[in-house]
Design a protein around this motif. Structure first.
Motif, PDB file in Angstrom:
ATOM      1  N   HIS A  95       0.878  -1.412  -0.082  1.00 47.91           N
ATOM      2  CA  HIS A  95       0.052   0.021   0.060  1.00 47.91           C
ATOM      3  C   HIS A  95       0.936   1.204  -0.019  1.00 47.91           C
ATOM      4  CE1 HIS A  95      -3.742  -2.130   0.244  1.00 47.91           C
ATOM      5  NE2 HIS A  95      -3.190  -2.859   1.284  1.00 47.91           N
ATOM      6  N   THR A  96       2.018   1.213   0.601  1.00 41.30           N
ATOM      7  CA  THR A  96       2.958   2.406   0.834  1.00 41.30           C
ATOM      8  C   THR A  96       4.433   1.822   0.502  1.00 41.30           C
ATOM      9  OG1 THR A  96       3.041   2.274   3.244  1.00 41.30           O
ATOM     10  CG2 THR A  96       1.252   3.798   2.101  1.00 41.30           C
ATOM     11  N   ARG A 103      11.148   4.062  -4.656  1.00 35.68           N
ATOM     12  CA  ARG A 103      10.082   3.467  -5.205  1.00 35.68           C
ATOM     13  C   ARG A 103      10.537   2.372  -6.016  1.00 35.68           C
ATOM     14  NH1 ARG A 103       4.745   3.398  -6.179  1.00 35.68           N
ATOM     15  NH2 ARG A 103       4.298   5.231  -4.689  1.00 35.68           N
ATOM     16  N   THR A 112       2.143   0.180  -5.828  1.00 36.64           N
ATOM     17  CA  THR A 112       1.178   0.276  -4.729  1.00 36.64           C
ATOM     18  C   THR A 112      -0.441   0.404  -5.263  1.00 36.64           C
ATOM     19  OG1 THR A 112       1.539   2.783  -5.204  1.00 36.64           O
ATOM     20  CG2 THR A 112       2.638   1.863  -3.374  1.00 36.64           C
TER      21      THR A 112
END
Length: 200
Positions: A95-96, A103, A112
C-alpha cells in the motif's frame, strides 16, 4: 509471452508455513541435506542439496527474470539485506513504499496500485524470462486475476497439522491444473510442476 509461475515448499497437508509463519525447520530441511553446493546472492548463504535438487534450483534461477512478493514477506526478510538470494529484481506489492527505500531500484520496485500492475511491471523487467510469484495471498490474487500459468510445488514429507496454505484466501474454487508436467525426486523433497488450466 512471459510466463507467470508460482512456487513454494509445501507440507503433505498443503501448508507453506505453520500458523505462526514458522515451521521452516521442517519445510526447508532439503536445502541443507545433500552434498552439492549451490551458492546464492546472499553472502554466507550456500545451499547444500542432492544433485537432483541442485539442478532443479539452477534451472529455476536461470529461467527467472523477476519476482513478485507481498509486503509481509519483504518485511519479514528485511528486504533480504538489499538483494534477493536469487539475484533478480523483486516487485513488492504494497500500500505504501517503506521508509528508507526508493520506489524503484535495481533490486526492488514497490507497486502500490494492485496485483495486475505488479505483474505487468515484473513482466517488463523479466523480458523473455519467467516471473515468479510468492506463494500465499499474492499467489491467490494472481490466480484469481487469471494471470498465473504454472504452479510449482516442492513437496516435503512432513504434516504440519495447520498453517498457511499455498493459496491463502483463494476465492475461486475449484481450480483445475494439468500435470504434473515435471517430477524431480530430490533428497527429502519431490519437485512438481503443474499447468494452470485456463478458462474457456
Amino acid at each position: 509471452m512471459t510466463k507467470v509461475t508460482t512456487g513454494a515448499t509445501m507440507s503433505l497437508d498443503g501448508y507453506i508455513a505453520d500458523a505462526s509463519h514458522g515451521g521452516f525447520e521442517y519445510l526447508f530441511q532439503w536445502y541443507n541435506n545433500g552434498d552439492v553446493e549451490t551458492p546464492t546472492a546472499t553472502p554466507g548463504m550456500t545451499l547444500r542439496t542432492s544433485a537432483a535438487s541442485a539442478k532443479h534450483l539452477r534451472d529455476l534461477t536461470e529461467r527467472t527474470g523477476a519476482l513478485v512478493v507481498g509486503r509481509r514477506l519483504f518485511d519479514m526478510t528485511q528486504g533480504w539485506g538489499g538483494r534477493h538470494p536469487m539475484d533478480v529484481p523483486v516487485v513488492v506489492v504494497t500500500h505504501t513504499v517503506p521508509d528508507g527505500w526508493e520506489r524503484e531500484s535495481d533490486s526492488f520496485v514497490f507497486v502500490t496500485d494492485g496485483i495486475e500492475h505488479a505483474i505487468d511491471k515484473a513482466k517488463a523487467i523479466a523480458g523473455s524470462k519467467e516471473v515468479g510469484v510468492n506463494g500465499g495471498t499474492i499467489a491467490a490474487q494472481v490466480l484469481e486475476a487469471g494471470l498465473l500459468d504454472e504452479v510449482h510445488v516442492d513437496l516435503v514429507p512432513v504434516v504440519l497439522g495447520e498453517g498457511i496454505p499455498f493459496f491463502a484466501g483463494l476465492k475461486i474454487t475449484p481450480v483445475q491444473l494439468d500435470g504434473p508436467t515435471s517430477v524431480v525426486e530430490g533428497n527429502g523433497v519431490t519437485h512438481l510442476a503443474y499447468r494452470v488450466r485456463k478458462a474457456g
